[in-house]
Each structure stands twice: as structure tokens, then as C-alpha cells.
Design a protein around this motif. Sequence first.
Motif, PDB file in Angstrom:
ATOM      1  N   ASP A 151     -15.126 -14.531  27.468  1.00 29.01           N
ATOM      2  CA  ASP A 151     -15.522 -12.331  27.786  1.00 29.01           C
ATOM      3  C   ASP A 151     -15.022 -11.750  28.158  1.00 29.01           C
ATOM      4  O   ASP A 151     -14.695 -10.607  27.184  1.00 29.01           O
ATOM      5  N   ASN A 152     -14.014 -12.015  29.407  1.00 29.45           N
ATOM      6  CA  ASN A 152     -13.470 -11.289  29.919  1.00 29.45           C
ATOM      7  C   ASN A 152     -12.013 -10.558  28.387  1.00 29.45           C
ATOM      8  O   ASN A 152     -11.193  -9.638  28.493  1.00 29.45           O
ATOM      9  N   ALA A 153     -11.640 -12.028  28.156  1.00 28.22           N
ATOM     10  CA  ALA A 153     -10.156 -12.194  27.524  1.00 28.22           C
ATOM     11  C   ALA A 153     -10.603 -11.246  26.216  1.00 28.22           C
ATOM     12  O   ALA A 153      -9.759 -10.129  26.044  1.00 28.22           O
ATOM     13  N   ASP A 154     -11.454 -10.686  25.294  1.00 23.73           N
ATOM     14  CA  ASP A 154     -12.344 -10.755  23.591  1.00 23.73           C
ATOM     15  C   ASP A 154     -12.670  -9.243  24.583  1.00 23.73           C
ATOM     16  O   ASP A 154     -12.480  -7.950  24.036  1.00 23.73           O
ATOM     17  N   TYR A 155     -13.287  -8.352  25.888  1.00 24.38           N
ATOM     18  CA  TYR A 155     -13.486  -7.116  25.630  1.00 24.38           C
ATOM     19  C   TYR A 155     -11.509  -6.868  25.901  1.00 24.38           C
ATOM     20  O   TYR A 155     -11.167  -5.683  25.753  1.00 24.38           O
ATOM     21  N   LEU A 156     -10.827  -7.371  26.895  1.00 21.68           N
ATOM     22  CA  LEU A 156     -10.048  -6.935  27.403  1.00 21.68           C
ATOM     23  C   LEU A 156      -8.553  -6.364  25.792  1.00 21.68           C
ATOM     24  O   LEU A 156      -7.867  -4.919  25.836  1.00 21.68           O
ATOM     25  N   MET A 157      -8.867  -7.284  24.878  1.00 20.90           N
ATOM     26  CA  MET A 157      -8.356  -6.908  23.774  1.00 20.90           C
ATOM     27  C   MET A 157      -8.722  -5.662  23.148  1.00 20.90           C
ATOM     28  O   MET A 157      -8.190  -5.087  23.027  1.00 20.90           O
ATOM     29  N   GLU A 158      -9.715  -6.275  23.030  1.00 24.49           N
ATOM     30  CA  GLU A 158     -10.734  -4.665  22.373  1.00 24.49           C
ATOM     31  C   GLU A 158     -10.151  -3.469  22.994  1.00 24.49           C
ATOM     32  O   GLU A 158      -9.863  -2.435  22.255  1.00 24.49           O
ATOM     33  N   VAL A 159     -10.066  -3.311  24.590  1.00 23.19           N
ATOM     34  CA  VAL A 159     -10.387  -2.484  25.163  1.00 23.19           C
ATOM     35  C   VAL A 159      -8.627  -1.725  24.298  1.00 23.19           C
ATOM     36  O   VAL A 159      -8.203  -0.619  23.883  1.00 23.19           O
ATOM     37  N   MET A 160      -7.735  -2.724  24.485  1.00 20.92           N
ATOM     38  CA  MET A 160      -6.158  -2.492  24.261  1.00 20.92           C
ATOM     39  C   MET A 160      -6.043  -1.924  22.982  1.00 20.92           C
ATOM     40  O   MET A 160      -5.059  -1.510  22.533  1.00 20.92           O
ATOM     41  N   GLY A 161      -6.704  -2.800  21.491  1.00 22.49           N
ATOM     42  CA  GLY A 161      -6.748  -2.803  20.643  1.00 22.49           C
ATOM     43  C   GLY A 161      -5.790  -3.735  19.692  1.00 22.49           C
ATOM     44  O   GLY A 161      -5.273  -3.469  18.973  1.00 22.49           O
ATOM     45  N   ALA A 162      -5.462  -4.206  20.931  1.00 23.95           N
ATOM     46  CA  ALA A 162      -4.091  -5.516  20.255  1.00 23.95           C
ATOM     47  C   ALA A 162      -4.093  -5.909  19.143  1.00 23.95           C
ATOM     48  O   ALA A 162      -2.897  -5.515  18.184  1.00 23.95           O
ATOM     49  N   TRP A 163      -5.649  -6.368  18.549  1.00 21.27           N
ATOM     50  CA  TRP A 163      -5.758  -6.702  17.076  1.00 21.27           C
ATOM     51  C   TRP A 163      -5.359  -6.516  16.408  1.00 21.27           C
ATOM     52  O   TRP A 163      -4.962  -6.128  15.109  1.00 21.27           O
ATOM     53  N   GLN A 164      -6.112  -5.004  16.751  1.00 22.36           N
ATOM     54  CA  GLN A 164      -5.988  -3.337  15.090  1.00 22.36           C
ATOM     55  C   GLN A 164      -4.500  -2.777  15.581  1.00 22.36           C
ATOM     56  O   GLN A 164      -4.150  -2.348  14.095  1.00 22.36           O
ATOM     57  N   ALA A 165      -4.176  -3.005  16.344  1.00 24.19           N
ATOM     58  CA  ALA A 165      -2.880  -1.575  17.206  1.00 24.19           C
ATOM     59  C   ALA A 165      -1.588  -1.718  16.273  1.00 24.19           C
ATOM     60  O   ALA A 165      -1.196  -1.135  15.303  1.00 24.19           O
ATOM     61  N   HIS A 166      -1.314  -2.882  15.595  1.00 22.50           N
ATOM     62  CA  HIS A 166      -0.046  -4.123  14.995  1.00 22.50           C
ATOM     63  C   HIS A 166      -0.325  -4.196  13.820  1.00 22.50           C
ATOM     64  O   HIS A 166       0.257  -4.237  13.055  1.00 22.50           O
ATOM     65  N   TYR A 167      -1.702  -4.992  12.991  1.00 23.98           N
ATOM     66  CA  TYR A 167      -1.782  -5.940  12.447  1.00 23.98           C
ATOM     67  C   TYR A 167      -2.696  -5.603  11.428  1.00 23.98           C
ATOM     68  O   TYR A 167      -3.869  -5.513  12.188  1.00 23.98           O
ATOM     69  N   ARG A 168      -3.429  -6.112  10.423  1.00 24.39           N
ATOM     70  CA  ARG A 168      -4.074  -5.529   9.755  1.00 24.39           C
ATOM     71  C   ARG A 168      -4.284  -6.100   7.913  1.00 24.39           C
ATOM     72  O   ARG A 168      -5.415  -6.973   7.494  1.00 24.39           O
ATOM     73  N   ARG A 169      -3.543  -7.472   8.051  1.00 26.23           N
ATOM     74  CA  ARG A 169      -3.414  -8.528   6.683  1.00 26.23           C
ATOM     75  C   ARG A 169      -3.251 -10.027   7.351  1.00 26.23           C
ATOM     76  O   ARG A 169      -1.848  -9.689   7.936  1.00 26.23           O
ATOM     77  N   ALA A 170      -3.682 -10.392   6.777  1.00 27.98           N
ATOM     78  CA  ALA A 170      -3.200 -11.754   7.256  1.00 27.98           C
ATOM     79  C   ALA A 170      -2.394 -12.609   5.741  1.00 27.98           C
ATOM     80  O   ALA A 170      -3.186 -12.362   4.585  1.00 27.98           O
ATOM     81  N   VAL A 171      -1.386 -13.007   5.631  1.00 30.83           N
ATOM     82  CA  VAL A 171      -1.196 -13.633   4.206  1.00 30.83           C
ATOM     83  C   VAL A 171      -0.738 -14.632   3.909  1.00 30.83           C
ATOM     84  O   VAL A 171      -0.008 -15.079   5.330  1.00 30.83           O
ATOM     85  N   PHE A 172      -0.946 -15.356   3.194  1.00 29.11           N
ATOM     86  CA  PHE A 172      -0.181 -17.252   3.659  1.00 29.11           C
ATOM     87  C   PHE A 172       0.533 -17.134   2.318  1.00 29.11           C
ATOM     88  O   PHE A 172      -0.002 -16.698   1.128  1.00 29.11           O
ATOM     89  N   ILE A 173       2.156 -17.845   1.968  1.00 30.82           N
ATOM     90  CA  ILE A 173       2.735 -17.722   1.374  1.00 30.82           C
ATOM     91  C   ILE A 173       2.528 -19.414   0.630  1.00 30.82           C
ATOM     92  O   ILE A 173       3.269 -19.636   1.639  1.00 30.82           O
ATOM     93  N   ASP A 174       2.277 -19.180  -0.577  1.00 27.09           N
ATOM     94  CA  ASP A 174       1.829 -20.429  -1.416  1.00 27.09           C
ATOM     95  C   ASP A 174       3.010 -20.838  -2.055  1.00 27.09           C
ATOM     96  O   ASP A 174       3.652 -19.848  -2.849  1.00 27.09           O
ATOM     97  N   THR A 175       4.125 -21.389  -1.581  1.00 27.46           N
ATOM     98  CA  THR A 175       5.406 -21.792  -1.813  1.00 27.46           C
ATOM     99  C   THR A 175       4.631 -23.024  -2.840  1.00 27.46           C
ATOM    100  O   THR A 175       6.444 -23.310  -3.541  1.00 27.46           O
ATOM    101  N   GLY A 176       4.256 -23.813  -3.378  1.00 24.32           N
ATOM    102  CA  GLY A 176       4.202 -24.760  -4.381  1.00 24.32           C
ATOM    103  C   GLY A 176       4.881 -26.140  -3.313  1.00 24.32           C
ATOM    104  O   GLY A 176       4.438 -27.622  -4.083  1.00 24.32           O
TER     105      GLY A 176
END
Length: 252
Positions: A151-176
Motif C-alpha cells: 500500500d505504501n509502495a503504491d502511494y509513493l509511486m503515485e506521489v512520485m508519478g514515476a510510472w507516468q513520468a517516463h513511460y506511456r507505452r509497452a511494446v512487445f517486439i515479435d521477432t517470430g
Amino acid sequence: MRLKCLGCEALARIIYLCAAHSPHIVDVTLCEIGLHNRPGELRKHLQQEIDQTDPEKYDAVVLVYGLCGQATLGLQARNVPVAIPKAHDCITLFLGDRARYRQVFEEEPGTYWYTNDYIERKAGTTVALGTGIETNLDEVYEEYVEKYGKDNADYLMEVMGAWQAHYRRAVFIDTGVGDGADVARRAQEQAERRGWVYQRMEGDLVLIRRLLNGDWDKDFVVLQPGQETVVTYDDEVMACRAITSLPHSDGP
């Protein structure tokens, strides 16, 4: 030709596949993924491997690396030529083209990249290949959970905005190459959990295939003995010049 191939574990399946189809004899040595986080150490390791290459046995060394945090900056050819793709990092190698890399990077710089080998060889974790960001957000979050509870970890990450500060997309590269269903699922789950866009992108093995086939044109730097790599700070990424200094030290 007989080639000595030095490559990153993050590209293991692709390297072995392309080596198997190469018209040349290719001896593969894989380097630890974690060395990417220590570019000075990676540079030293690669230079040692190059220096130890027997010119009576090998015609050239090929590096399945890009610039990779400048880990390949200042590498020097000794007794045999050394071929390196003109690539910023391994994402270019997965996508197969510098122009394509630039296009997808400009579309969304804040992208987490997921590939089979990288996830598998990181002991099954959800750690992904971030672009241009040194801090691994998964590791930060896990450290907070361990120290302060979820719970505290979720709060800290939300306050820091770390998840959204740098990343907005997850891409899986399918090489086959290999079954990527599980890795694709993980990438999609991570995107949903963090509110990111999920995208599946087709990979292209052309750069690695041409590297191991000895088809070294304008997309590669080929060092002749007595030359070293330099950064060009443009779309060419890197070039070569006559050696002007001793090899780089252990520092980054």
C-alpha cells in the motif's frame, strides 16, 4: 570466412538462428545482459575478447551490439577487422533499421520494450528494455514493496508519478523466433496495470542476418586493424578512425 561473434544474451535466439543460416562458420560467445548497466565493464570485456582473437583462426569479429550507452565507443581492432551495426542500442537490432527506430522513438520516447530472450534471461521477471531511462521502474517499485509494504509502495509511486513520468507505452517486439505468447501477455498486463498503451510490433532480423552473413554495407562500421570506433552524433550513429589513444578505462 570464419567469424567470431560477440553478442548480448538479450538477442540469443536470434543470434543462434542467424548463425545457423550464415554461409560462414560462426563461433558465438554470449555476454551477460547485466553488463549493459555497466558500459565501462562491457567495453573492457569486448576489447579483451577482440584482443584475444587469433588471426590464424578468424577472419573477423562481429559484434551484435549497438552503441549501447557508449559501451562500444573507442573499441579498437587489433589483428582482424571488427564489424558493428550502426545502431543506438539493441532495439534497433530488433527492429532491423535505424530509420524505423528513429520513427518509433519519436512517436513515443517513453516506451518499455519486451522481447522473448530479454525476459527469459532476466529470470522470468517483468523487467523490460526501457529507452533512454537508466532507472528500472519495476525494481524501484519492488524495493518499495519490500521496505514499506504494497500500500505504501503504491502511494509513493503515485506521489512520485514515476510510472507516468517516463513511460506511456509497452511494446512487445515479435521477432517470430520462439513462442512469445507469454511475454506478450506480460507486456499487456503491465500496460493495463499502469494505464499505458499496449502495442505488438513486428521485429526484423535483417541487420543481424546481414552482420553474420558478412554483408557489411553502409549500415555497418567495419574497423580495420589499427582503427577505433567514434560517435558521430547524427543518424550515422558511429564511424571509425585511426587509433589516437589507448583503450578506454573501466569507467563509463
